[in-house]
Design a protein around this motif. Structure first.
Motif, PDB file in Angstrom:
ATOM      1  N   ALA A   1       1.008  -1.151   0.039  1.00  0.00           N
ATOM      2  CA  ALA A   1       0.038   0.014  -0.042  1.00  0.00           C
ATOM      3  C   ALA A   1       0.860   1.290  -0.020  1.00  0.00           C
ATOM      4  O   ALA A   1       0.544   2.278  -0.681  1.00  0.00           O
ATOM      5  N   ASP A   2       1.987   1.232   0.810  1.00  0.00           N
ATOM      6  CA  ASP A   2       2.985   2.487   0.900  1.00  0.00           C
ATOM      7  C   ASP A   2       3.627   2.673  -0.671  1.00  0.00           C
ATOM      8  O   ASP A   2       3.436   3.788  -0.917  1.00  0.00           O
ATOM      9  N   LEU A   3       3.742   1.738  -1.167  1.00  0.00           N
ATOM     10  CA  LEU A   3       4.512   1.785  -2.543  1.00  0.00           C
ATOM     11  C   LEU A   3       3.367   1.724  -3.711  1.00  0.00           C
ATOM     12  O   LEU A   3       3.939   1.674  -4.661  1.00  0.00           O
ATOM     13  N   GLU A   4       2.146   1.669  -3.479  1.00  0.00           N
ATOM     14  CA  GLU A   4       1.058   1.943  -4.342  1.00  0.00           C
ATOM     15  C   GLU A   4       1.142   0.804  -5.360  1.00  0.00           C
ATOM     16  O   GLU A   4       1.050   0.978  -6.842  1.00  0.00           O
ATOM     17  N   MET A   5       1.630  -0.601  -5.087  1.00  0.00           N
ATOM     18  CA  MET A   5       1.864  -1.469  -5.875  1.00  0.00           C
ATOM     19  C   MET A   5       0.292  -2.138  -6.302  1.00  0.00           C
ATOM     20  O   MET A   5      -0.568  -2.204  -5.623  1.00  0.00           O
ATOM     21  N   PRO A   6       0.361  -2.575  -7.597  1.00  0.00           N
ATOM     22  CA  PRO A   6      -1.050  -3.010  -7.964  1.00  0.00           C
ATOM     23  C   PRO A   6      -1.477  -4.511  -7.584  1.00  0.00           C
ATOM     24  O   PRO A   6      -1.419  -5.598  -8.476  1.00  0.00           O
ATOM     25  N   MET A   7      -1.581  -4.818  -6.361  1.00  0.00           N
ATOM     26  CA  MET A   7      -1.665  -5.996  -5.789  1.00  0.00           C
ATOM     27  C   MET A   7      -3.075  -6.335  -5.193  1.00  0.00           C
ATOM     28  O   MET A   7      -3.644  -5.258  -4.686  1.00  0.00           O
ATOM     29  N   VAL A   8      -3.539  -7.722  -5.036  1.00  0.00           N
ATOM     30  CA  VAL A   8      -4.546  -8.055  -4.102  1.00  0.00           C
ATOM     31  C   VAL A   8      -4.029  -9.213  -3.489  1.00  0.00           C
ATOM     32  O   VAL A   8      -3.056 -10.045  -4.011  1.00  0.00           O
ATOM     33  N   PHE A   9      -4.492  -9.462  -2.207  1.00  0.00           N
ATOM     34  CA  PHE A   9      -3.889 -10.656  -1.318  1.00  0.00           C
ATOM     35  C   PHE A   9      -5.028 -11.401  -1.335  1.00  0.00           C
ATOM     36  O   PHE A   9      -6.258 -10.987  -1.077  1.00  0.00           O
ATOM     37  N   VAL A  10      -4.788 -12.743  -1.092  1.00  0.00           N
ATOM     38  CA  VAL A  10      -5.695 -13.825  -0.732  1.00  0.00           C
ATOM     39  C   VAL A  10      -5.362 -14.677   0.545  1.00  0.00           C
ATOM     40  O   VAL A  10      -4.065 -15.321   0.420  1.00  0.00           O
ATOM     41  N   THR A  11      -6.360 -14.815   1.330  1.00  0.00           N
ATOM     42  CA  THR A  11      -5.865 -15.778   2.559  1.00  0.00           C
ATOM     43  C   THR A  11      -7.241 -16.316   2.752  1.00  0.00           C
ATOM     44  O   THR A  11      -8.120 -16.258   2.202  1.00  0.00           O
ATOM     45  N   LEU A  12      -7.080 -17.257   4.158  1.00  0.00           N
ATOM     46  CA  LEU A  12      -8.441 -18.033   4.625  1.00  0.00           C
ATOM     47  C   LEU A  12      -9.004 -16.930   5.736  1.00  0.00           C
ATOM     48  O   LEU A  12      -8.528 -16.175   6.365  1.00  0.00           O
TER      49      LEU A  12
ATOM     50  N   LEU B   1     -14.074  -9.039   2.005  1.00  0.00           N
ATOM     51  CA  LEU B   1     -13.064  -7.685   1.396  1.00  0.00           C
ATOM     52  C   LEU B   1     -12.665  -7.004   2.627  1.00  0.00           C
ATOM     53  O   LEU B   1     -13.570  -6.450   3.569  1.00  0.00           O
ATOM     54  N   TYR B   2     -11.139  -6.884   2.914  1.00  0.00           N
ATOM     55  CA  TYR B   2     -10.618  -6.347   3.990  1.00  0.00           C
ATOM     56  C   TYR B   2      -9.663  -5.153   3.126  1.00  0.00           C
ATOM     57  O   TYR B   2      -9.115  -5.784   2.306  1.00  0.00           O
ATOM     58  N   GLU B   3      -9.854  -3.957   3.548  1.00  0.00           N
ATOM     59  CA  GLU B   3      -9.047  -3.018   2.633  1.00  0.00           C
ATOM     60  C   GLU B   3      -8.110  -2.319   3.522  1.00  0.00           C
ATOM     61  O   GLU B   3      -8.269  -1.674   4.678  1.00  0.00           O
ATOM     62  N   TRP B   4      -6.820  -2.268   3.221  1.00  0.00           N
ATOM     63  CA  TRP B   4      -5.829  -1.810   4.019  1.00  0.00           C
ATOM     64  C   TRP B   4      -5.573  -0.466   3.256  1.00  0.00           C
ATOM     65  O   TRP B   4      -5.228  -0.309   2.034  1.00  0.00           O
ATOM     66  N   VAL B   5      -5.508   0.638   4.088  1.00  0.00           N
ATOM     67  CA  VAL B   5      -5.286   2.093   3.590  1.00  0.00           C
ATOM     68  C   VAL B   5      -4.151   2.717   3.923  1.00  0.00           C
ATOM     69  O   VAL B   5      -3.686   2.653   5.402  1.00  0.00           O
ATOM     70  N   SER B   6      -2.959   3.025   3.044  1.00  0.00           N
ATOM     71  CA  SER B   6      -1.995   3.703   3.402  1.00  0.00           C
ATOM     72  C   SER B   6      -2.136   5.093   4.114  1.00  0.00           C
ATOM     73  O   SER B   6      -3.266   5.467   3.693  1.00  0.00           O
ATOM     74  N   PRO B   7      -1.263   5.604   4.721  1.00  0.00           N
ATOM     75  CA  PRO B   7      -1.389   7.054   5.285  1.00  0.00           C
ATOM     76  C   PRO B   7      -1.760   8.092   4.137  1.00  0.00           C
ATOM     77  O   PRO B   7      -2.261   9.060   4.244  1.00  0.00           O
ATOM     78  N   ARG B   8      -1.256   7.730   2.922  1.00  0.00           N
ATOM     79  CA  ARG B   8      -1.423   8.507   1.615  1.00  0.00           C
ATOM     80  C   ARG B   8      -2.825   8.126   0.987  1.00  0.00           C
ATOM     81  O   ARG B   8      -3.245   8.772   0.021  1.00  0.00           O
TER      82      ARG B   8
ATOM     83  N   TYR C   1      -3.851   5.302  -0.429  1.00  0.00           N
ATOM     84  CA  TYR C   1      -3.971   4.308  -1.417  1.00  0.00           C
ATOM     85  C   TYR C   1      -4.437   2.866  -0.788  1.00  0.00           C
ATOM     86  O   TYR C   1      -3.913   2.635   0.318  1.00  0.00           O
ATOM     87  N   LYS C   2      -5.480   2.130  -1.238  1.00  0.00           N
ATOM     88  CA  LYS C   2      -6.163   1.012  -0.790  1.00  0.00           C
ATOM     89  C   LYS C   2      -5.624  -0.171  -1.499  1.00  0.00           C
ATOM     90  O   LYS C   2      -5.346  -0.153  -2.615  1.00  0.00           O
ATOM     91  N   VAL C   3      -5.163  -1.172  -0.538  1.00  0.00           N
ATOM     92  CA  VAL C   3      -5.034  -2.597  -1.070  1.00  0.00           C
ATOM     93  C   VAL C   3      -6.180  -3.466  -0.742  1.00  0.00           C
ATOM     94  O   VAL C   3      -6.323  -3.722   0.682  1.00  0.00           O
ATOM     95  N   PRO C   4      -6.671  -4.517  -1.494  1.00  0.00           N
ATOM     96  CA  PRO C   4      -7.492  -5.292  -0.980  1.00  0.00           C
ATOM     97  C   PRO C   4      -6.984  -6.577  -0.699  1.00  0.00           C
ATOM     98  O   PRO C   4      -6.189  -7.113  -1.114  1.00  0.00           O
ATOM     99  N   VAL C   5      -7.564  -7.183   0.259  1.00  0.00           N
ATOM    100  CA  VAL C   5      -7.371  -8.585   1.054  1.00  0.00           C
ATOM    101  C   VAL C   5      -8.694  -9.166   1.017  1.00  0.00           C
ATOM    102  O   VAL C   5      -9.713  -8.735   1.486  1.00  0.00           O
TER     103      VAL C   5
END
Length: 560
Positions: free
Chosen positions: A43-54, A106-113, A115-119
């Motif tokens: 999220a800090d680096l604004e990478m185009p990622m999605v994360f998958v877990t149980l 869906l859980y969204e991690w939000v960076s201080p700037r 940017y959101k990354v989906p989990v």
């Protein structure tokens, strides 16, 4: 809600566990904490990622220490709808001939700037499933081999299907440990040839312990997975006798890495013929830095939390400011020891911290192995010990070790606080408030280890076996001290005691200025290198960009 991620997401990271916050029991230990720090840095680096877990609704383990000093295992439940949003696109995975429905959260991690990354968390606790199948995603690492295989089917095969159903167009799949190794089989089933699948898969292995690589009998695989793929084809990729998940991932990934230079060497020896890279693990600096040090860093290097390399400037901080921050962090640990372990600690005396998974090769008992020698050292230079860690429910040796430690803590004249139910929030206090961070794994069984990196961010000096990351981070007498430069592992207890008595404790007691100077060197030398920002940039440049078609998106590398 998910639509905003679809056009920009190209990389999917699969991990059986991800530590996002203490209230969400989707992790057990280091593997999950690393994955959580990976989310934060992505999220800090604004990478185009999605994360998958149980979803792991029942968690991993809530640890209770009873009056006899024995670990009592409890479920550690949490409710996904307290923190995450259910998504409508459920998918069915065939297990034992039945359709097992998987609901994504869906859980969204939000960076201080911002940017959101989906989990995406996978959950089988839905009305459409029978009672037996609803529990597949309940307990992290719970149950027998059949239960474990079903979880890995859901993570790898189910996770890939869920992402596809949600509309993600993934170019690169990152398999964090072998638990997700069935994912490439799902790609093969969709028509990709083996080389095409390899080009799309990245695999990180974390386990230098042979028993730590999941294996399943082909009879069991055929019974549970059915005719998903020809067993003969799987044998050619995963081994003739048993389905070895690590070997399967190795054979179906174009980029494979260990998590330290030493671990990569060990993995090459375990699996000859494979090219194994090294990307040493890191930690997320903002996550693991005590607020007192965070304030101090911000005054000196305002961008330290997104650019940890700026921590090199900490070397110029005043001794007084560093020690005040340390006293605040130490005070929090002393309060925790009093509350959680009913143990009073003295702020004037050094605290040796040890918090690890309690299992044999971590050697948690090494410090206490020669009690008479330890008492002699304590008589010369009084010190205190704080310990924490869980044993896996089926690890009777680990449970016995906890029992022995807590028994010694109860009767010893050396103050020993064993903090029960070790988890993220407690870890942040323990790693920041110790004076000396002890880590004593049996080489070469420490793949990387990250707790010492977290400690160093707070100026805590490492005293550790020269294995994993510490082989790279140790500068003797500058960033900390090593155990094992001479002799065999049988000598490690002697080396540990000798250095405590003759070097480390006298230095703490007699040279406060020199000690603080080492604290600053630890932060300034370890913090800029052993962090997940650096780690993720390495994955981006060495692994992910091999598969990215649009290399003009510089956000992948720069976070800008």
């Amino acid at each position: 809600m998910i639509d905003s991620y679809l056009s920009r997401t190209r990389i999917a990271y699969f991990s059986m566990e991800i530590a996002l916050r203490s209230e969400m029991r989707t992790y057990s230990g280091g593997l999950g904490v690393l994955a959580g720090d990976t989310v934060r840095s992505a999220a800090d680096l604004e990478m185009p990622m999605v994360f998958v877990t149980l979803a792991s609704r029942q968690g991993y383990l809530r640890q209770e220490i009873d009056a006899k000093g024995q670990q009592i295992d409890h479920a550690d439940p949490w409710e996904p709808d307290d923190w995450a949003t259910p998504l409508p696109d459920a998918m069915a995975v065939t297990i034992e001939g039945r359709n097992v429905w998987v609901r994504p959260w869906l859980y969204e991690w939000v960076s201080p700037r911002g940017y959101k990354v989906p989990v995406i968390m996978l959950d089988t606790h839905v009305d459409e499933n029978d009672l037996h199948d609803r529990g597949i995603t309940h307990r992290l690492y719970g149950g027998d081999d059949a239960y474990r295989l079903k979880q890995e089917i859901l993570l790898g095969i189910g996770g890939e299907q869920v992402l596809r159903a949600l509309g993600f167009k993934i170019e690169t799949y990152h398999l964090n440990e072998g638990h997700a190794a069935l994912l490439p089989l799902a790609l093969l089933r969709r028509g990709d040839d083996i080389e095409a699948v390899r080009r799309r898969c990245v695999f990180t292995t974390h386990t230098p312990v042979e028993a730590g690589h999941d294996r399943f009998s082909y009879e069991q695989v055929a019974h549970i997975l059915g005719e998903f793929l020809d067993i003969d084809q799987i044998k050619a990729l995963a081994g003739d006798d048993l389905l070895n998940m690590t070997r399967l991932a190795l054979n179906l990934s174009s980029y494979v890495n260990g998590v330290s230079l030493r671990h990569a060497e060990t993995t090459r020896q375990m699996f000859p013929g494979h090219r194994i890279h090294a990307v040493t693990n890191g930690v997320h600096a903002r996550q693991w830095t005590h607020p007192a040090f965070a304030r101090l860093f911000h005054d000196t290097a305002p961008d330290w939390d997104v650019r940890p390399e700026a921590l090199a400037r900490v070397i110029h901080l005043s001794d007084e400011a560093v020690w005040r921050a340390h006293e605040e962090a130490k005070g929090d640990l002393i309060a925790l020891a009093q509350e959680a372990a009913r143990q009073s600690l003295d702020p004037a005396l050094p605290i040796i911290g040890f918090a690890r998974r309690m299992t044999g090769y971590k050697r948690a008992g090494l410090l206490l192995s020669d009690w008479s020698r330890l008492m002699e050292i304590h008589h010369l230079f009084p010190f205190q010990i704080v310990m924490a860690g869980k044993a896996h429910p089926r690890d009777e040796g680990g449970k016995q070790l906890i029992h022995e430690i807590t028994a010694q803590a109860h009767h010893a004249r050396i103050p020993i606080a064993f903090i029960p139910n070790y988890q993220m929030d407690l870890a942040k206090i323990i790693v920041a408030g110790s004076d000396i961070w002890l880590n004593t794994p049996l080489p070469p069984l420490e793949a990387s280890g990250t707790s010492g990196m977290k400690a160093a961010l707070n100026g805590v000096l490492n005293f550790s076996t020269l294995d994993g990351w510490w082989l790279e981070g140790c500068e003797e007498g500058i960033t900390g001290w090593g155990i094992g430069q001479e002799g065999s592992p049988d000598d490690h207890a002697r080396i540990l005691y000798d250095k405590l008595e003759n070097t480390i404790l006298p230095f703490y007691c007699k040279n406060r200025s020199g000690w603080i100077g080492m604290m600053k060197h630890a932060i300034a030398k370890i913090g800029p290198v052993f962090n997940t920002q650096r780690m993720m940039r390495a994955y981006a440049s060495e692994a992910y960009l091999l598969h990215v078609k649009d290399a003009t998106d510089q956000s992948l590398l720069t976070g800008e």
